[in-house]
Enzyme design. Structure first.
Site, PDB file in Angstrom:
ATOM      1  N   SER A 116       0.825  -1.206   0.000  1.00  0.00           N
ATOM      2  CA  SER A 116       0.000   0.000   0.000  1.00  0.00           C
ATOM      3  C   SER A 116       0.855   1.250   0.000  1.00  0.00           C
ATOM      4  O   SER A 116       0.403   2.306  -0.438  1.00  0.00           O
ATOM      5  CB  SER A 116      -0.900   0.011   1.236  1.00  0.00           C
ATOM      6  OG  SER A 116      -1.781  -1.079   1.188  1.00  0.00           O
ATOM      7  N   HIS A 137       0.773  -1.979  -7.286  1.00  0.00           N
ATOM      8  CA  HIS A 137      -0.262  -1.799  -6.269  1.00  0.00           C
ATOM      9  C   HIS A 137      -1.578  -2.273  -6.860  1.00  0.00           C
ATOM     10  O   HIS A 137      -2.224  -1.565  -7.636  1.00  0.00           O
ATOM     11  CB  HIS A 137      -0.322  -0.324  -5.824  1.00  0.00           C
ATOM     12  CG  HIS A 137      -1.372  -0.080  -4.793  1.00  0.00           C
ATOM     13  ND1 HIS A 137      -2.143   1.056  -4.761  1.00  0.00           N
ATOM     14  CD2 HIS A 137      -1.782  -0.849  -3.762  1.00  0.00           C
ATOM     15  CE1 HIS A 137      -2.985   0.967  -3.738  1.00  0.00           C
ATOM     16  NE2 HIS A 137      -2.789  -0.172  -3.125  1.00  0.00           N
ATOM     17  N   GLU A 149      -1.528   0.339 -10.068  1.00  0.00           N
ATOM     18  CA  GLU A 149      -0.397   1.279 -10.185  1.00  0.00           C
ATOM     19  C   GLU A 149       0.866   0.442 -10.406  1.00  0.00           C
ATOM     20  O   GLU A 149       1.090  -0.542  -9.697  1.00  0.00           O
ATOM     21  CB  GLU A 149      -0.265   2.112  -8.915  1.00  0.00           C
ATOM     22  CG  GLU A 149      -1.405   3.111  -8.740  1.00  0.00           C
ATOM     23  CD  GLU A 149      -1.329   3.851  -7.416  1.00  0.00           C
ATOM     24  OE1 GLU A 149      -0.969   5.045  -7.425  1.00  0.00           O
ATOM     25  OE2 GLU A 149      -1.637   3.248  -6.368  1.00  0.00           O
ATOM     26  N   ASN A 187      -2.860   5.771  -2.362  1.00  0.00           N
ATOM     27  CA  ASN A 187      -2.936   5.743  -0.904  1.00  0.00           C
ATOM     28  C   ASN A 187      -2.457   7.027  -0.237  1.00  0.00           C
ATOM     29  O   ASN A 187      -2.808   7.270   0.915  1.00  0.00           O
ATOM     30  CB  ASN A 187      -2.209   4.505  -0.369  1.00  0.00           C
ATOM     31  CG  ASN A 187      -3.008   3.254  -0.683  1.00  0.00           C
ATOM     32  OD1 ASN A 187      -4.216   3.332  -0.905  1.00  0.00           O
ATOM     33  ND2 ASN A 187      -2.352   2.114  -0.735  1.00  0.00           N
TER      34      ASN A 187
HETATM   35  P1  NAD Z   1      -3.692  -9.592   5.070  1.00  0.00           P
HETATM   36  O1  NAD Z   1      -3.370  -9.244   6.467  1.00  0.00           O
HETATM   37  O2  NAD Z   1      -5.084  -9.916   4.683  1.00  0.00           O
HETATM   38  O3  NAD Z   1      -2.776 -10.834   4.580  1.00  0.00           O
HETATM   39  C1  NAD Z   1      -1.391 -10.887   4.755  1.00  0.00           C
HETATM   40  C2  NAD Z   1      -0.977 -12.364   4.670  1.00  0.00           C
HETATM   41  O4  NAD Z   1       0.452 -12.426   4.693  1.00  0.00           O
HETATM   42  C3  NAD Z   1      -1.487 -13.194   5.844  1.00  0.00           C
HETATM   43  O5  NAD Z   1      -2.195 -14.332   5.362  1.00  0.00           O
HETATM   44  C4  NAD Z   1      -0.219 -13.594   6.573  1.00  0.00           C
HETATM   45  O6  NAD Z   1      -0.291 -14.864   7.212  1.00  0.00           O
HETATM   46  C5  NAD Z   1       0.777 -13.593   5.411  1.00  0.00           C
HETATM   47  N1  NAD Z   1       2.158 -13.581   5.843  1.00  0.00           N
HETATM   48  C6  NAD Z   1       2.728 -12.879   6.862  1.00  0.00           C
HETATM   49  N2  NAD Z   1       4.032 -13.180   6.965  1.00  0.00           N
HETATM   50  C7  NAD Z   1       4.304 -14.081   5.973  1.00  0.00           C
HETATM   51  C8  NAD Z   1       5.472 -14.798   5.576  1.00  0.00           C
HETATM   52  N3  NAD Z   1       6.627 -14.638   6.218  1.00  0.00           N
HETATM   53  N4  NAD Z   1       5.375 -15.643   4.521  1.00  0.00           N
HETATM   54  C9  NAD Z   1       4.211 -15.832   3.882  1.00  0.00           C
HETATM   55  N5  NAD Z   1       3.066 -15.177   4.217  1.00  0.00           N
HETATM   56  C10 NAD Z   1       3.117 -14.338   5.259  1.00  0.00           C
HETATM   57  O7  NAD Z   1      -3.123  -8.383   4.187  1.00  0.00           O
HETATM   58  P2  NAD Z   1      -3.614  -7.936   2.741  1.00  0.00           P
HETATM   59  O8  NAD Z   1      -4.740  -6.993   2.870  1.00  0.00           O
HETATM   60  O9  NAD Z   1      -3.741  -9.118   1.869  1.00  0.00           O
HETATM   61  O10 NAD Z   1      -2.357  -7.050   2.288  1.00  0.00           O
HETATM   62  C11 NAD Z   1      -1.193  -7.636   1.732  1.00  0.00           C
HETATM   63  C12 NAD Z   1      -0.348  -6.533   1.114  1.00  0.00           C
HETATM   64  O11 NAD Z   1      -1.108  -5.903   0.054  1.00  0.00           O
HETATM   65  C13 NAD Z   1       0.012  -5.426   2.101  1.00  0.00           C
HETATM   66  O12 NAD Z   1       1.282  -4.933   1.824  1.00  0.00           O
HETATM   67  C14 NAD Z   1      -1.066  -4.373   1.834  1.00  0.00           C
HETATM   68  O13 NAD Z   1      -0.643  -3.081   2.181  1.00  0.00           O
HETATM   69  C15 NAD Z   1      -1.232  -4.516   0.329  1.00  0.00           C
HETATM   70  N6  NAD Z   1      -2.524  -4.078  -0.209  1.00  0.00           N
HETATM   71  C16 NAD Z   1      -3.689  -4.314   0.481  1.00  0.00           C
HETATM   72  C17 NAD Z   1      -4.899  -3.914  -0.075  1.00  0.00           C
HETATM   73  C18 NAD Z   1      -6.207  -4.207   0.597  1.00  0.00           C
HETATM   74  O14 NAD Z   1      -7.252  -3.677   0.151  1.00  0.00           O
HETATM   75  N7  NAD Z   1      -6.256  -5.018   1.643  1.00  0.00           N
HETATM   76  C19 NAD Z   1      -4.920  -3.261  -1.326  1.00  0.00           C
HETATM   77  C20 NAD Z   1      -3.713  -3.073  -2.011  1.00  0.00           C
HETATM   78  C21 NAD Z   1      -2.513  -3.490  -1.435  1.00  0.00           C
END
Ligand code: NAD
Length: 295
Positions: A116, A137, A149, A187
């Site tokens: 993000s 992104h 992005e 963001n």
């Molecule tokens: P989330 O918390 O739903 O999922 C994160 C996952 O990563 C979890 O399942 C966790 O167990 C896993 N994880 C943690 N450590 C790990 C490791 N060492 N090896 C493998 N897996 C591991 O988070 P999310 O919403 O899916 O976000 C993921 C990324 O995408 C973040 O950087 C977030 O900023 C970005 N993002 C999120 C959104 C959104 O709408 N949620 C949108 C765009 C980008």
């Protein structure tokens, strides 16, 4: 077609894996334990079944799931041509993951950072291949969103950008080019919205419903900022605004204490069943810190 590793099977990893599989790619989906991966596959099956009802294409869940294998640990994606990383928005977590991926994967493997806010140059710097690290992104829900992005870091090569653009094209995504900068375009703006919306609730100026209603009815947005925070994950919004606040050292990004309190309470939005709104019907919105201003 190339094999794609998808690391992190949370909200975004599930969407990225499904999008890849439904566009004919073989996917290896990785997380920290088998239980998370089992849940992730169940979520993909449910999302495929609901796709038509939600305005998407009709999807064959069995066919899509047949292209997704799962595993734990960076070695699982050792043979992938491209790895799309979607782990928690926390620098220490991401850094460890990139160190492990760098050691496990072939030198020519491209690492796509789905973040993000974290700058892509910073991620590239902890690997031995900053020229093959690039930011994408993705938007949530991934299969339904037509654009992303695309963010090259300082050292990202043109070849890496070309390979990533090709993959995005094959996934049906339009790439919008952005220079590397914490929070990118989306963001830097949307997280200020969501954070300020949380302050309005925290200060008791308005309910979450009223804040969102202004955005839907007065501005014509399809969703208000607090509904969006619940969709993203309140914890992920907090992590991201903290990254942006720390990076720019500007008080305009100061995280709202209500986001912290909700995260500590486990009210992380749709994924936990409760956030600014109640999704599992176990309590009314009045039972959440959001509705009481967190006080
Ligand atoms: P989330 O918390 O739903 O999922 C994160 C996952 O990563 C979890 O399942 C966790 O167990 C896993 N994880 C943690 N450590 C790990 C490791 N060492 N090896 C493998 N897996 C591991 O988070 P999310 O919403 O899916 O976000 C993921 C990324 O995408 C973040 O950087 C977030 O900023 C970005 N993002 C999120 C959104 C959104 O709408 N949620 C949108 C765009 C980008």
């Amino acid at each position: 077609m190339a094999t794609i590793g998808v690391v992190g099977a949370g909200v975004m990893g599930v969407g990225v894996a499904q999008n890849l599989a439904q566009t004919g790619h073989d996917v290896v989906l990785v997380d920290i334990d088998e239980a998370i991966l089992t849940d992730a596959l169940a979520t993909i099956r449910r999302n495929c079944r609901m796709s038509r009802m939600m305005g998407g294409p009709a999807l064959d869940a069995d066919e899509i799931l047949s292209r997704i294998s799962t595993g734990v640990g960076a070695d699982t994606v050792a043979k992938a041509d491209i790895v799309i990383e979607n782990v928690t928005e926390n620098w220490d977590v991401k850094r460890e993951v990139y160190e492990a991926l760098d050691a496990a994967c072939q030198p020519e493997t491209v690492f796509v950072v789905n973040t993000s806010a974290i700058p892509i140059t910073k991620v590239g710097a902890v690997t031995s291949r900053p020229d093959r690290v690039v930011g994408v992104h993705f938007m949530n829900p991934v299969p339904a969103k037509p654009a992303v992005e695309l963010i090259p870091g300082y050292h990202t090569s043109e070849e890496t950008v070309r390979r990533t653009r090709d993959l995005l094209g094959a996934m049906g995504k339009k790439a919008i080019d952005v220079k590397d900068s914490c929070g990118f375009i989306s963001n830097r703006i949307s997280h200020v919205f969501m954070n300020e919306a949380a302050y309005l609730v925290y200060e008791g100026v308005a309910s979450a419903e009223a804040v969102d209603e202004v955005f839907r009815s007065c501005f014509g947005h399809p969703m208000g900022p607090l509904e969006t925070a619940d969709l993203i994950g309140v914890d992920t919004v907090l992590d991201s605004i903290e990254v942006i606040h720390e990076h720019y050292a500007d008080p305009k990004y100061r995280p709202c204490p209500l986001l912290k309190q909700m995260t500590e309470a486990g009210f992380t939005g749709r994924k936990s069943g409760r956030g600014f709104y109640d999704y599992d019907g176990t309590s009314g919105a009045g039972g959440s810190p959001a509705a009481t201003g967190g006080k």
